[in-house]
Scaffold this active site. Sequence first.
Site, PDB file in Angstrom:
ATOM      1  N   ARG A 160     -16.718-107.688  79.465  1.00  0.00           N
ATOM      2  CA  ARG A 160     -17.488-108.809  80.012  1.00  0.00           C
ATOM      3  C   ARG A 160     -16.787-109.495  81.183  1.00  0.00           C
ATOM      4  NH1 ARG A 160     -19.290-109.619  74.223  1.00  0.00           N
ATOM      5  NH2 ARG A 160     -21.557-109.404  74.268  1.00  0.00           N
ATOM      6  N   GLN A 162     -12.962-109.984  64.075  1.00  0.00           N
ATOM      7  CA  GLN A 162     -13.659-108.712  63.814  1.00  0.00           C
ATOM      8  C   GLN A 162     -12.731-107.732  63.099  1.00  0.00           C
ATOM      9  OE1 GLN A 162     -16.422-106.499  66.625  1.00  0.00           O
ATOM     10  NE2 GLN A 162     -14.516-105.477  67.128  1.00  0.00           N
ATOM     11  N   HIS A 216      -9.572-100.210  75.776  1.00  0.00           N
ATOM     12  CA  HIS A 216     -10.173 -99.136  74.964  1.00  0.00           C
ATOM     13  C   HIS A 216      -9.292 -97.877  75.002  1.00  0.00           C
ATOM     14  CE1 HIS A 216     -14.010-101.382  76.172  1.00  0.00           C
ATOM     15  NE2 HIS A 216     -14.054-101.423  74.867  1.00  0.00           N
TER      16      HIS A 216
HETATM   17  P1  PAJ Z   1     -16.103-103.352  72.300  1.00  0.00           P
HETATM   18  O1  PAJ Z   1     -16.169-104.747  72.777  1.00  0.00           O
HETATM   19  O2  PAJ Z   1     -16.505-102.243  73.206  1.00  0.00           O
HETATM   20  O3  PAJ Z   1     -14.637-103.102  71.812  1.00  0.00           O
HETATM   21  C1  PAJ Z   1     -14.279-101.871  71.221  1.00  0.00           C
HETATM   22  C2  PAJ Z   1     -12.871-101.992  70.674  1.00  0.00           C
HETATM   23  O4  PAJ Z   1     -11.972-102.226  71.765  1.00  0.00           O
HETATM   24  C3  PAJ Z   1     -12.720-103.186  69.717  1.00  0.00           C
HETATM   25  O5  PAJ Z   1     -11.940-102.806  68.593  1.00  0.00           O
HETATM   26  C4  PAJ Z   1     -12.001-104.219  70.581  1.00  0.00           C
HETATM   27  O6  PAJ Z   1     -11.219-105.121  69.837  1.00  0.00           O
HETATM   28  C5  PAJ Z   1     -11.139-103.315  71.448  1.00  0.00           C
HETATM   29  N1  PAJ Z   1     -10.697-104.003  72.681  1.00  0.00           N
HETATM   30  C6  PAJ Z   1     -11.474-104.678  73.566  1.00  0.00           C
HETATM   31  N2  PAJ Z   1     -10.712-105.229  74.548  1.00  0.00           N
HETATM   32  C7  PAJ Z   1      -9.435-104.894  74.266  1.00  0.00           C
HETATM   33  C8  PAJ Z   1      -8.169-105.159  74.896  1.00  0.00           C
HETATM   34  N3  PAJ Z   1      -8.074-105.881  76.003  1.00  0.00           N
HETATM   35  N4  PAJ Z   1      -7.054-104.644  74.323  1.00  0.00           N
HETATM   36  C9  PAJ Z   1      -7.131-103.901  73.181  1.00  0.00           C
HETATM   37  N5  PAJ Z   1      -8.285-103.616  72.546  1.00  0.00           N
HETATM   38  C10 PAJ Z   1      -9.417-104.092  73.074  1.00  0.00           C
HETATM   39  O7  PAJ Z   1     -15.863-104.614  69.587  1.00  0.00           O
HETATM   40  C11 PAJ Z   1     -16.859-103.934  69.828  1.00  0.00           C
HETATM   41  O8  PAJ Z   1     -17.011-103.195  70.966  1.00  0.00           O
HETATM   42  C12 PAJ Z   1     -18.048-103.853  68.846  1.00  0.00           C
HETATM   43  O9  PAJ Z   1     -18.149-105.057  68.143  1.00  0.00           O
HETATM   44  C13 PAJ Z   1     -17.942-102.659  67.867  1.00  0.00           C
HETATM   45  C14 PAJ Z   1     -16.699-102.771  66.957  1.00  0.00           C
HETATM   46  C15 PAJ Z   1     -17.931-101.317  68.617  1.00  0.00           C
HETATM   47  C16 PAJ Z   1     -19.192-102.658  66.915  1.00  0.00           C
HETATM   48  O10 PAJ Z   1     -20.365-102.579  67.653  1.00  0.00           O
END
Ligand code: PAJ
Length: 283
Positions: free
Chosen positions: A192, A158, A41
């Site tokens: 997760r 997504q 993030h």
């Molecule tokens: P969340 O799982 O919190 O992820 C938020 C954003 O962080 C998403 O765009 C996801 O692809 C990105 N992300 C997660 N793990 C990552 C990693 N290891 N490297 C780079 N980016 C990463 O995805 C969601 O939330 C939800 O579906 C949301 C788009 C917020 C809609 O509710």
Amino acid sequence: MPRNPTIARTVPVLRRTVDGFRARKATIALVPTMGALHDGHVSLVRLAQRRAKRVIVSIFVNPTQFAPTEDFGSYPRTWKEDIAKLAAEKVDVVWHPDVKTMYPDGFATRIVPEGPAVAGLEDRFRPHFFGGVATVVGKLFTQCRPDVAIFGEKDFQQLRVVTQMARDLDLGVRVIGSRTVRERDGLAMSSRNVYLSAEERRVAPELYRAMKETAARVRAGDDLSAAQAGGAEIIKAAGFALDYFETRHAETLAPVTSIKDGPLRILVAAKLGTTRLIDNMAV
Ligand code: PAJ
């Protein structure tokens, strides 16, 4: 020096803040999240800082993208730590609505995405998911009115779904994908991952190894379906219950039969115990 972000919890407060940015002609980047923030993030926030003057991070655990059997209730919530991380990154605004603000009583409109949302990957195992994501992201875009929005390649389908939606609905937002941040052993960072036992955590990077081997074989000219079967075998041998391990066209997510159909992307979803992991890699 950390700088505390403005916390907006209601639409009028958010609107006033966004209007202020717009009045000063500042460009705005939005990073949608469900909190439990990790370095993946944070990398999105850093890209947002490079692409716009002001950065809004939304933290909203969106109930409509969870099935009743899934982990909405137990999804990790780490508000204090999240805000400290965002303050360290000098984020301007944290948009943190509650469920009633996002979905007031009587809420009756949903966005139903097609195209990449019905590619037969995540949608096959989580049929409720992309409708929930498209609806909440559509709302986040109209609430925050950003110039750009940053999404991780980690959730590759997504990323394709929201890119398509922004284009189809003329939302005026440029969706930018950001590369996946991994642990040292290759496991993609995910909120997760905290669900994994020590033994599962040890095995989890096999997903990454399977994709790497498959990508290398395909690049070296091996038959696509044979290389894919080899990758699936690695994952099953490690003890995962495999949902899918597929190579698709990287833009359309359409099925492919050879490297000539490229650019290609390997996409995988598998369960270790009760924890479902997803990942992907360019060929
Ligand atoms: P969340 O799982 O919190 O992820 C938020 C954003 O962080 C998403 O765009 C996801 O692809 C990105 N992300 C997660 N793990 C990552 C990693 N290891 N490297 C780079 N980016 C990463 O995805 C969601 O939330 C939800 O579906 C949301 C788009 C917020 C809609 O509710």
